[in-house]
Scaffold this active site. Structure first.
Site, PDB file in Angstrom:
ATOM      1  N   MET A 295       0.852  -1.196   0.000  1.00  7.98           N
ATOM      2  CA  MET A 295       0.000   0.000   0.000  1.00  7.98           C
ATOM      3  C   MET A 295       0.888   1.247   0.000  1.00  7.98           C
ATOM      4  O   MET A 295       0.437   2.338   0.376  1.00  7.98           O
ATOM      5  CB  MET A 295      -0.925  -0.013   1.210  1.00  7.98           C
ATOM      6  CG  MET A 295      -1.915  -1.176   1.152  1.00  7.98           C
ATOM      7  SD  MET A 295      -3.442  -0.887   2.050  1.00  7.98           S
ATOM      8  CE  MET A 295      -2.829  -0.597   3.677  1.00  7.98           C
ATOM      9  N   GLY A 296       2.158   1.083  -0.373  1.00  9.37           N
ATOM     10  CA  GLY A 296       3.066   2.231  -0.400  1.00  9.37           C
ATOM     11  C   GLY A 296       3.523   2.603   0.990  1.00  9.37           C
ATOM     12  O   GLY A 296       3.480   1.778   1.913  1.00  9.37           O
ATOM     13  N   ALA A 297       3.977   3.867   1.156  1.00  5.42           N
ATOM     14  CA  ALA A 297       4.605   4.316   2.414  1.00  5.42           C
ATOM     15  C   ALA A 297       5.699   3.316   2.795  1.00  5.42           C
ATOM     16  O   ALA A 297       5.742   2.812   3.917  1.00  5.42           O
ATOM     17  CB  ALA A 297       3.553   4.466   3.516  1.00  5.42           C
ATOM     18  N   LEU A 298       6.543   3.046   1.835  1.00  6.82           N
ATOM     19  CA  LEU A 298       7.496   1.945   1.983  1.00  6.82           C
ATOM     20  C   LEU A 298       8.587   2.259   3.011  1.00  6.82           C
ATOM     21  O   LEU A 298       9.049   3.388   3.125  1.00  6.82           O
ATOM     22  CB  LEU A 298       8.137   1.629   0.618  1.00  6.82           C
ATOM     23  CG  LEU A 298       7.143   1.295  -0.499  1.00  6.82           C
ATOM     24  CD1 LEU A 298       7.893   0.974  -1.796  1.00  6.82           C
ATOM     25  CD2 LEU A 298       6.230   0.134  -0.126  1.00  6.82           C
TER      26      LEU A 298
ATOM     27  N   HIS B  60       9.593  -3.256   3.781  1.00  2.00           N
ATOM     28  CA  HIS B  60       9.190  -3.508   2.385  1.00  2.00           C
ATOM     29  C   HIS B  60      10.426  -3.723   1.513  1.00  2.00           C
ATOM     30  O   HIS B  60      10.417  -4.535   0.599  1.00  2.00           O
ATOM     31  CB  HIS B  60       8.432  -2.302   1.809  1.00  2.00           C
ATOM     32  CG  HIS B  60       7.117  -2.028   2.462  1.00  2.00           C
ATOM     33  ND1 HIS B  60       6.920  -0.995   3.330  1.00  2.00           N
ATOM     34  CD2 HIS B  60       5.923  -2.661   2.359  1.00  2.00           C
ATOM     35  CE1 HIS B  60       5.666  -0.979   3.723  1.00  2.00           C
ATOM     36  NE2 HIS B  60       5.031  -1.984   3.157  1.00  2.00           N
TER      37      HIS B  60
ATOM     38  N   ASP C 166       2.534  -9.614   9.087  1.00  2.00           N
ATOM     39  CA  ASP C 166       1.072  -9.703   9.034  1.00  2.00           C
ATOM     40  C   ASP C 166       0.694 -11.175   8.935  1.00  2.00           C
ATOM     41  O   ASP C 166       0.233 -11.653   7.881  1.00  2.00           O
ATOM     42  CB  ASP C 166       0.547  -8.900   7.843  1.00  2.00           C
ATOM     43  CG  ASP C 166       0.811  -7.419   8.033  1.00  2.00           C
ATOM     44  OD1 ASP C 166       0.356  -6.864   9.039  1.00  2.00           O
ATOM     45  OD2 ASP C 166       1.517  -6.827   7.198  1.00  2.00           O
TER      46      ASP C 166
ATOM     47  N   GLN D  20      -2.878 -12.204   7.932  1.00  2.00           N
ATOM     48  CA  GLN D  20      -3.082 -11.906   6.506  1.00  2.00           C
ATOM     49  C   GLN D  20      -2.450 -12.998   5.641  1.00  2.00           C
ATOM     50  O   GLN D  20      -3.064 -13.498   4.692  1.00  2.00           O
ATOM     51  CB  GLN D  20      -2.441 -10.545   6.201  1.00  2.00           C
ATOM     52  CG  GLN D  20      -2.276 -10.245   4.733  1.00  2.00           C
ATOM     53  CD  GLN D  20      -1.871  -8.803   4.483  1.00  2.00           C
ATOM     54  OE1 GLN D  20      -2.677  -7.890   4.649  1.00  2.00           O
ATOM     55  NE2 GLN D  20      -0.634  -8.574   4.067  1.00  2.00           N
TER      56      GLN D  20
ATOM     57  N   SER E 220       6.946  -0.973  10.667  1.00  2.00           N
ATOM     58  CA  SER E 220       5.575  -0.822  10.198  1.00  2.00           C
ATOM     59  C   SER E 220       5.384   0.619   9.751  1.00  2.00           C
ATOM     60  O   SER E 220       6.001   1.537  10.318  1.00  2.00           O
ATOM     61  CB  SER E 220       4.618  -1.127  11.357  1.00  2.00           C
ATOM     62  OG  SER E 220       3.361  -0.552  11.112  1.00  2.00           O
TER      63      SER E 220
HETATM   64  O1  PAF Z   1      -0.058  -5.806   3.691  1.00  2.00           O
HETATM   65  C1  PAF Z   1      -0.460  -4.876   2.962  1.00  2.00           C
HETATM   66  O2  PAF Z   1       0.238  -3.877   2.736  1.00  2.00           O
HETATM   67  C2  PAF Z   1      -1.861  -4.937   2.369  1.00  2.00           C
HETATM   68  O3  PAF Z   1      -2.738  -5.578   3.227  1.00  2.00           O
HETATM   69  C3  PAF Z   1      -1.875  -5.616   0.990  1.00  2.00           C
HETATM   70  C4  PAF Z   1      -1.478  -7.067   1.054  1.00  2.00           C
HETATM   71  C5  PAF Z   1      -0.965  -4.860   0.030  1.00  2.00           C
HETATM   72  C6  PAF Z   1      -3.313  -5.547   0.418  1.00  2.00           C
HETATM   73  O4  PAF Z   1      -3.768  -4.244   0.309  1.00  2.00           O
END
Ligand code: PAF
Length: 311
Positions: A47-50, A54, A177, A180, A212
């Site tokens: 979702m960016g904001a790396l 990331h 996560d 997830q 995070s």
């Molecule tokens: O983990 C994330 O950044 C988000 O949940 C993802 C997997 C990109 C889905 O929007």
């Protein structure tokens, strides 16, 4: 806006639509395939904001694939709080710089209308019981919304069928996560997606705080207090490594000493199903495998972390 790839620099190609993504992937794969007669394609959804977490995800995927796509899309469907969605940082320029350093080939940064052309999808994925506990309990609908977008992103980045070379397709997600990751693995298995899900370990600050995008909202004092999360995880991990009883309640007691940190859950679960395992090691020596999950609020910021035991 679509920026053509310049072989002289490492700036990734930025594409905005699914059609542009397919064309860019086909071109990149065709350029690589003659080397081996096959190719590998990695997708890192973000979702960016790396941050450095990331970067490690992207570097791992870079090292394992011929062609690397990173998606950047702030998915409204997975926010159950409109304010949280509005204040989520959008930093495309800085993100692209990080991705250039980490070696991404293509950045897919679609508008919401590209991903959800008819607004909210009518047909939804249901994350079931697994999606309504732990993080799902405090963020109702979050995992259904997350699965909705991951299902679409996995489709958008699927290697074009017309290429005529076999392409192995992998998608990368962070172990931080954990819930997830388990749900995505289940979705891919349940819906027979032709993609291999690979996970990448948690990256921590030197003091132990899991990286995070939310950490930027912590004051210095709060960030220091949040280190109790790592202390509690390590305490239990050390007990597990010595095959001692885990005494989870006593480890959770560390949180009582940090008034700035409000513990939500501290649970030992099966790493594949996330079913609670607390019976197996409160007072008896720990054996086998487990995943210790934790969530806590520090100021207004919700933090999650986890640690595998018995590996
Ligand atoms: O983990 C994330 O950044 C988000 O949940 C993802 C997997 C990109 C889905 O929007």
């Amino acid at each position: 806006m679509s920026i053509p790839a310049d072989p002289a620099d490492r700036t990734p190609r930025i594409v905005r639509t699914a059609a542009e993504l397919s064309a860019a992937m086909a071109q990149a794969i065709e350029a690589k395939a003659p080397e081996h007669g096959t190719a590998t394609l990695g997708l890192v959804p973000t979702m960016g904001a790396l941050h450095s977490g990331h970067e490690s995800l992207v570097s791992t995927a870079r090292a394992q694939n011929d062609v690397l796509v990173v998606s950047i899309f702030v998915n409204e469907l997975q926010f159950n709080d409109a304010q949280d969605f509005a204040r989520y940082p959008r930093t495309l320029e800085a993100d692209v710089e990080i991705l250039a350093r980490a070696g991404a080939d293509i950045v897919f940064a679609p508008e919401a209308t590209e991903v959800y052309p008819d607004g909210r999808p009518l047909v939804r994925l249901d994350s079931g019981e697994l999606g309504s506990k732990f993080e799902g309990a405090s963020r109702p609908g979050h995992f259904d919304g997350m699965l909705a977008v991951v299902a679409k992103l996995l489709h958008f980045a699927m290697p074009p069928a017309t290429l005529g070379v076999p392409v192995s397709y992998r998608a990368y997600f962070g172990q931080k996560d954990a819930q997830q990751l388990v749900l995505i693995n289940r979705m891919v298995a349940d819906l027979n997606y032709p993609v291999e899900i690979r996970s990448v370990p948690i990256i921590r600050s030197a003091e132990g705080l899991a990286l995070s995008s939310r950490n930027q909202f912590l004051t210095g004092e709060q960030a220091k207090a949040a280190l109790v999360i790592h202390r509690a995880l390590v305490l239990v991990k050390e007990r597990a490594d010595r095959h001692e009883p885990l005494y989870l309640e006593d480890a959770a007691g560390l949180f009582d000493m940090e008034p700035l940190v409000e513990l939500d859950y501290f649970e030992l679960v099966d790493p594949r199903t996330l079913k609670e395992l607390a019976f197996n090691c409160q007072d008896t020596p720990f054996t086998g495998e487990g995943l210790l999950l934790v969530a806590a609020k520090v100021g207004g910021v919700r933090l999650i972390d986890n640690m595998t035991l018995g590996y």
